[in-house]
Design an enzyme around this catalytic site. Structure first.
Site, PDB file in Angstrom:
ATOM      1  N   LYS A 141      13.655  29.699 -14.372  1.00 38.18           N
ATOM      2  CA  LYS A 141      13.962  31.099 -14.052  1.00 38.18           C
ATOM      3  C   LYS A 141      14.531  31.264 -12.642  1.00 38.18           C
ATOM      4  O   LYS A 141      15.498  31.979 -12.443  1.00 38.18           O
ATOM      5  CB  LYS A 141      12.713  31.984 -14.205  1.00 38.18           C
ATOM      6  N   ARG A 152       5.039  41.371 -14.971  1.00 40.55           N
ATOM      7  CA  ARG A 152       4.322  40.197 -15.445  1.00 40.55           C
ATOM      8  C   ARG A 152       3.415  40.525 -16.638  1.00 40.55           C
ATOM      9  O   ARG A 152       2.894  39.633 -17.291  1.00 40.55           O
ATOM     10  CB  ARG A 152       3.486  39.614 -14.302  1.00 40.55           C
ATOM     11  N   ARG A 165       7.365  15.827 -12.680  1.00 36.63           N
ATOM     12  CA  ARG A 165       7.853  15.953 -11.294  1.00 36.63           C
ATOM     13  C   ARG A 165       7.059  15.063 -10.347  1.00 36.63           C
ATOM     14  O   ARG A 165       5.842  14.951 -10.450  1.00 36.63           O
ATOM     15  CB  ARG A 165       7.740  17.406 -10.814  1.00 36.63           C
ATOM     16  N   ARG A 206       1.823  16.684  -7.776  1.00 33.19           N
ATOM     17  CA  ARG A 206       0.974  17.760  -7.273  1.00 33.19           C
ATOM     18  C   ARG A 206      -0.091  18.103  -8.308  1.00 33.19           C
ATOM     19  O   ARG A 206       0.148  17.994  -9.511  1.00 33.19           O
ATOM     20  CB  ARG A 206       1.809  19.014  -6.979  1.00 33.19           C
ATOM     21  N   ARG A 211      -1.435  27.214 -17.447  1.00 37.49           N
ATOM     22  CA  ARG A 211      -0.434  28.209 -17.019  1.00 37.49           C
ATOM     23  C   ARG A 211       0.310  28.777 -18.228  1.00 37.49           C
ATOM     24  O   ARG A 211       0.627  29.971 -18.260  1.00 37.49           O
ATOM     25  CB  ARG A 211       0.551  27.570 -16.042  1.00 37.49           C
TER      26      ARG A 211
END
Length: 220
Positions: free
Chosen positions: A13, A88, A127, A161, A172
């Site tokens: 996004k 949201r 990542r 992370r 999430r």
């Protein structure tokens, strides 16, 4: 144009918002940027938001809504904006409708970036960040370092992370499905939703989005 951008974590996004805003000559209004700006400038809203965050609590909708309203009233947003991260949830979407209605304005489109859940997990969980410089980012599948666990740029150690772990990503996604995804149905009832696949090269997704917003590409 006045556009809301929605999509799960890992849909790209932020990247798409920047490109689309530039192409459409409208400001990209990100919730994250709003919070950081208000907190760094120590505005009343920023201090209020920080008090909740410091206590480990979610910032109430009314604070987020007030920040968004203040930003949308700035001069560069007179001819439109692209909202990223707001609304949201449905209550924020209803508040946005009321804000726009009060100014005799309305949204032009809600762009829904669609990505399969497994791809979201793959994108985020893959990542790896350099411990020496967080700007050096790699991906185990899409941009693998020459030597596993070693930054190509500076030789620093690459790590994952905590919030990029598969378990955290799936949590999430649960929050997204529960809180944010219902706004898609809310806006579908108003005939505003344009859905495109966010798979593929960044520039190709941008092209699809631009075409869909103009009404001559794929979408609903």
């Amino acid at each position: 144009m006045r556009i809301v951008l929605v999509g799960p974590p890992g849909a790209g996004k932020g990247t798409q918002a920047a490109f689309l805003a530039k192409n459409l000559l409208i400001p990209h209004i990100s919730t994250g940027d709003l919070f950081r700006a208000n907190i760094s400038k120590q505005t009343d809203l920023g201090k209020l938001a920080k008090s909740y965050m410091d206590a480990g609590n979610l910032v109430p909708d009314e604070v987020t809504i007030a920040m968004a309203k203040d930003r949308m009233e700035q001069s560069d947003a007179v001819n439109g904006f692209l909202l990223d991260g707001f609304p949201r949830n449905v209550s924020q979407a209803e508040a946005l409708d009321e804000m726009l209605k009060a100014e005799s304005m309305k949204l032009d489109a809600v762009l829904d970036l669609e990505v399969p859940e497994d791809e979201v997990v793959k994108r985020i969980a893959g990542r790896r960040i350099c411990r020496n410089d967080s700007a050096h980012v790699f991906h185990v599948t899409y941009q693998a370092p020459k030597a596993e666990g070693v930054c190509d740029t500076c030789g620093g150690e690459l790590y994952q992370r905590d919030d990029d772990s598969e378990e955290t990503v799936r949590k999430r996604l649960e929050v997204y499905h529960t809180q944010t995804e219902p706004i898609i149905d809310y806006y579908k009832a108003q005939g505003l939703v344009v859905t495109i696949s966010a798979l593929g090269k960044v520039e190709d997704v941008t092209s699809k989005a631009m075409a869909a917003l103009k009404g001559d590409g794929e979408g609903e």
